[in-house]
Design a protein around this motif. Structure first.
Motif, PDB file in Angstrom:
ATOM      1  N   LEU A  15     -83.025  62.392-107.984  1.00 43.70           N
ATOM      2  CA  LEU A  15     -81.668  62.377-108.544  1.00 43.70           C
ATOM      3  C   LEU A  15     -80.721  63.232-107.701  1.00 43.70           C
ATOM      4  CD1 LEU A  15     -79.665  61.561-110.738  1.00 43.70           C
ATOM      5  CD2 LEU A  15     -80.471  63.516-112.097  1.00 43.70           C
ATOM      6  N   LYS A  85     -74.000  69.750-115.254  1.00 48.63           N
ATOM      7  CA  LYS A  85     -74.717  70.180-116.448  1.00 48.63           C
ATOM      8  C   LYS A  85     -75.692  71.322-116.158  1.00 48.63           C
ATOM      9  CE  LYS A  85     -78.077  67.463-118.194  1.00 48.63           C
ATOM     10  NZ  LYS A  85     -78.670  66.405-119.041  1.00 48.63           N
ATOM     11  N   ALA A 172     -80.468  61.559-119.670  1.00 46.18           N
ATOM     12  CA  ALA A 172     -79.056  61.260-119.451  1.00 46.18           C
ATOM     13  C   ALA A 172     -78.949  59.865-118.832  1.00 46.18           C
ATOM     14  CB  ALA A 172     -78.447  62.297-118.505  1.00 46.18           C
ATOM     15  N   ALA A 174     -76.583  58.743-117.139  1.00 47.43           N
ATOM     16  CA  ALA A 174     -76.004  58.896-115.798  1.00 47.43           C
ATOM     17  C   ALA A 174     -77.088  59.014-114.724  1.00 47.43           C
ATOM     18  CB  ALA A 174     -75.107  60.134-115.752  1.00 47.43           C
ATOM     19  N   ARG A 178     -77.883  56.409-111.662  1.00 38.13           N
ATOM     20  CA  ARG A 178     -77.842  56.812-110.247  1.00 38.13           C
ATOM     21  C   ARG A 178     -79.141  56.489-109.536  1.00 38.13           C
ATOM     22  NH1 ARG A 178     -75.166  61.899-112.148  1.00 38.13           N
ATOM     23  NH2 ARG A 178     -72.967  61.301-112.129  1.00 38.13           N
ATOM     24  N   GLN A 200     -72.298  66.784-118.808  1.00 36.75           N
ATOM     25  CA  GLN A 200     -73.287  65.746-118.477  1.00 36.75           C
ATOM     26  C   GLN A 200     -72.623  64.581-117.741  1.00 36.75           C
ATOM     27  OE1 GLN A 200     -76.630  65.215-121.068  1.00 36.75           O
ATOM     28  NE2 GLN A 200     -76.229  63.042-121.294  1.00 36.75           N
ATOM     29  N   GLY A 201     -73.327  64.055-116.755  1.00 37.36           N
ATOM     30  CA  GLY A 201     -72.854  62.858-116.056  1.00 37.36           C
ATOM     31  C   GLY A 201     -71.866  63.108-114.928  1.00 37.36           C
TER      32      GLY A 201
END
Ligand SMILES: NCc1[nH]cc(CCC(=O)O)c1CC(=O)O
Length: 309
Positions: A15, A85, A172, A174, A178, A200-201
């Motif tokens: 990530l 986050k 999440a 997001a 990703r 977040q995100g």
């Protein structure tokens, strides 16, 4: 523009790498520069090395950012890219968040194996999560559910789910997007009854204060609505002295010049809660978040906070 490559620091998780690559692509596009002008520097952090305990046990959020920040302060990196986050509310002296990239969907995603929604899980089901916020929000809606600590990369968590260790997990949305893994999601949780973590995100770019060359490079990739929304959310967290030990959710939405913030604090068992909504001018984003945090803190009273530890 000088010719020495611009150094972008990141953690090495899939990530984190995706986020660093997105940042580089946006910088290349904004300036019409070739890839060779940017070097992605991967660092391992304490938070990456310890995966069998919850973050609050091993000392909190800073564990994902410390090594990157040291290299940023010493000038070995020009910027560090993070999930906002994971950023503590107080940054080391001399560093700041210079930009936020356009925010991805901030909702939490439910990934169910024995049921496709949180409500449909069987009685006494086991949900894996390491997040105190998610744990408290699950218990608030479903006190019968058992929550078990679940850390590691997104890949590790999904493997444990496949192996049948747990009935479901939450991540999440997001991050899954990703990683192009959104097809594993079985339900997107409504932020009004399952608020995301503040920030977040949103990917953020951290840099040295007083580094005009970097400021000029970064400015065009800053997304102003995201900047204001996340600034408000982080101010809420700061007013509550937010750490990994405090179940806190909240999100801000910008609409033109207007900003609306909804926040929630709850006890880890999800049985007591205080919520708040504030709105106002986007240019007052930070003050609005602080005001919301102070109001919810006062409404809850000191006894509420003692029950957390
Ligand atoms: N604490 C780990 C972390 N930090 C940021 C994300 C997701 C991406 C984001 O929120 O931008 C995640 C994983 C998760 O919560 O599923």
């Amino acid at each position: 523009m000088q010719t020495k490559p611009f150094r972008i620091g990141t953690r090495g998780s899939p990530l984190a790498l995706a986020q660093a690559h997105e940042t580089r692509s946006r910088l290349m596009a904004a300036h019409g520069l070739p890839e060779e002008m940017f070097e992605i520097v991967v660092l391992s952090t304490t938070g990456d090395r310890i995966t069998d305990r919850s973050l609050s046990e091993i000392g909190g959020k800073g564990l994902f950012t410390q090594e990157l920040e040291e290299q940023l302060s010493s000038g070995e990196l020009d910027i560090a890219v993070h999930s906002s986050k994971d950023m503590p509310t107080k940054l080391p002296e001399g560093l700041h968040i210079a930009a936020y990239l356009p925010r991805e969907d901030f909702r939490d995603a439910f990934i169910g194996r024995t049921a496709s929604t949180l409500k449909a899980l069987p009685d006494g089901a086991i949900v894996g999560t390491a997040s105190l916020r998610r744990q408290a929000l699950i218990r608030r809606l479903r006190p019968d559910i058992q929550v078990t600590i679940f850390r590691g990369s997104v890949g590790t968590r999904l493997r444990k789910l496949d192996e049948g260790t747990v009935d479901a997990t939450l991540l999440a949305f997001a991050g899954l997007k990703r990683l192009s893994m959104e097809e594993v999601v079985t339900e997107l949780l409504d932020p009004t009854d399952f608020p995301p973590a503040p920030a977040q995100g949103a990917i953020c770019v951290e840099s040295r204060i007083g580094d005009p060359r970097t400021d000029a490079l970064i400015a065009p990739i800053n997304d102003h609505p995201t900047y204001d929304a996340v600034t408000c959310e982080r101010a809420f967290l700061a007013a509550l002295d937010g750490s990994c030990r405090t179940p806190i959710g909240g999100f801000a939405i910008c609409d033109g010049d207007h900003l609306k913030f909804s926040g929630l604090i709850l006890t880890p068992d999800g049985r007591r809660e205080h919520s708040i909504e504030v709105e106002g001018k986007r240019s007052d984003a930070e003050a609005l978040g602080l005001r919301a945090g102070e109001a919810v803190r006062a409404a809850a009273g000191p006894g509420f906070f003692e029950s957390w530890s």
